[in-house]
Design a protein around this motif. Structure first.
Motif, PDB file in Angstrom:
ATOM      1  N   SER A 298       0.831  -1.208   0.000  1.00 52.19           N
ATOM      2  CA  SER A 298       0.000   0.000   0.000  1.00 52.19           C
ATOM      3  C   SER A 298       0.868   1.261   0.000  1.00 52.19           C
ATOM      4  N   VAL A 299       1.889   1.278   0.826  1.00 48.81           N
ATOM      5  CA  VAL A 299       2.805   2.436   0.872  1.00 48.81           C
ATOM      6  C   VAL A 299       3.523   2.589  -0.469  1.00 48.81           C
ATOM      7  N   GLN A 300       3.948   1.469  -1.050  1.00 49.00           N
ATOM      8  CA  GLN A 300       4.618   1.520  -2.347  1.00 49.00           C
ATOM      9  C   GLN A 300       3.677   2.088  -3.417  1.00 49.00           C
ATOM     10  N   THR A 301       2.420   1.644  -3.412  1.00 49.61           N
ATOM     11  CA  THR A 301       1.441   2.154  -4.378  1.00 49.61           C
ATOM     12  C   THR A 301       1.216   3.654  -4.182  1.00 49.61           C
ATOM     13  N   MET A 302       1.084   4.081  -2.939  1.00 46.82           N
ATOM     14  CA  MET A 302       0.888   5.504  -2.646  1.00 46.82           C
ATOM     15  C   MET A 302       2.085   6.317  -3.140  1.00 46.82           C
ATOM     16  N   ASN A 303       3.303   5.852  -2.874  1.00 48.81           N
ATOM     17  CA  ASN A 303       4.499   6.576  -3.322  1.00 48.81           C
ATOM     18  C   ASN A 303       4.567   6.661  -4.842  1.00 48.81           C
ATOM     19  N   GLU A 304       4.207   5.583  -5.515  1.00 49.96           N
ATOM     20  CA  GLU A 304       4.213   5.598  -6.984  1.00 49.96           C
ATOM     21  C   GLU A 304       3.205   6.595  -7.530  1.00 49.96           C
ATOM     22  N   ARG A 305       2.013   6.640  -6.952  1.00 47.46           N
ATOM     23  CA  ARG A 305       0.976   7.572  -7.426  1.00 47.46           C
ATOM     24  C   ARG A 305       1.396   9.013  -7.171  1.00 47.46           C
ATOM     25  N   MET A 306       1.992   9.279  -6.019  1.00 50.24           N
ATOM     26  CA  MET A 306       2.431  10.645  -5.731  1.00 50.24           C
ATOM     27  C   MET A 306       3.592  11.052  -6.627  1.00 50.24           C
ATOM     28  N   ALA A 307       4.477  10.111  -6.933  1.00 47.89           N
ATOM     29  CA  ALA A 307       5.578  10.407  -7.860  1.00 47.89           C
ATOM     30  C   ALA A 307       5.036  10.688  -9.255  1.00 47.89           C
ATOM     31  N   ASP A 308       4.018   9.926  -9.675  1.00 40.66           N
ATOM     32  CA  ASP A 308       3.390  10.179 -10.974  1.00 40.66           C
ATOM     33  C   ASP A 308       2.740  11.558 -11.004  1.00 40.66           C
ATOM     34  N   LEU A 309       2.089  11.933  -9.900  1.00 43.83           N
ATOM     35  CA  LEU A 309       1.479  13.259  -9.804  1.00 43.83           C
ATOM     36  C   LEU A 309       2.545  14.345  -9.929  1.00 43.83           C
ATOM     37  N   ALA A 310       3.629  14.186  -9.192  1.00 38.98           N
ATOM     38  CA  ALA A 310       4.710  15.177  -9.238  1.00 38.98           C
ATOM     39  C   ALA A 310       5.293  15.285 -10.642  1.00 38.98           C
ATOM     40  N   LYS A 311       5.467  14.156 -11.283  1.00 36.63           N
ATOM     41  CA  LYS A 311       6.021  14.151 -12.645  1.00 36.63           C
ATOM     42  C   LYS A 311       5.060  14.836 -13.610  1.00 36.63           C
TER      43      LYS A 311
END
Length: 174
Positions: free
Chosen positions: A150-163
């Protein structure tokens, strides 16, 4: 005799609507003659921009140091609003996402939301027959697996948002 070159300046009129200053200068020569010169200085903090060059209309905003700072401030505020709206969308999406975690042998399955809220635990009959201490270890193992995913998924989504917003790498929560 008079001094070789005495110069005194007198600011006589400040025209605030045009950001201009009219200055008068007196100079004297060694021969006793004096001259008066007037100088008009414009373009302080935006200059003499009373008319639009293209159509002769008054400009909507004054340029210059403070005008540019206001434009920068407005741009930053708009960017913050976009980031906030997009971040809320990502958080809502994560809350609706279900992520499963398993223990070894998949005897226990724990489901968490994308923002690490527990949703459900499924325990097989085989896990129940192992006894309470072993079952407790299996549930803990499955929960840790689900949390890590879950934490990994959240980090990936936030990184995608930032990108997607053009932010530098590393500012997306990773």
């Amino acid at each position: 005799m008079a001094s070789t070159s005495a110069l005194t300046a007198n600011i006589s009129n400040i025209l605030t609507s045009r950001n201009c200053v009219k200055a008068s200068a007196f100079s004297s020569s060694p021969f006793g003659t004096s001259k008066r010169k007037s100088v008009r200085i414009c373009a302080l903090f935006g200059g003499n921009k009373d008319k639009n060059e293209k159509n002769g209309e008054a400009p909507e905003k004054k340029a210059g140091v403070f005008g540019n700072m206001q434009n920068l401030y407005d741009t930053v505020k708009k960017a913050q609003m976009v980031v906030q709206v997009e971040a809320v969308k990502v958080q809502k999406d994560l809350a609706a996402t279900e992520i499963d975690g398993y223990c070894e042998g998949e005897l226990v399955k724990v489901t968490l939301s994308g923002n690490q809220q527990p949703i459900r635990i499924e325990i097989t009959e085989a896990a129940m027959e192992l006894g309470p201490e072993k079952l407790s270890l299996l549930v803990t193992e499955a929960y840790k697996d689900a949390h890590q995913r879950s934490v990994q998924t959240m980090n990936e989504r936030m990184a995608d948002l930032a990108k997607s917003l053009g932010m530098p790498p590393g500012l997306g929560g990773t």
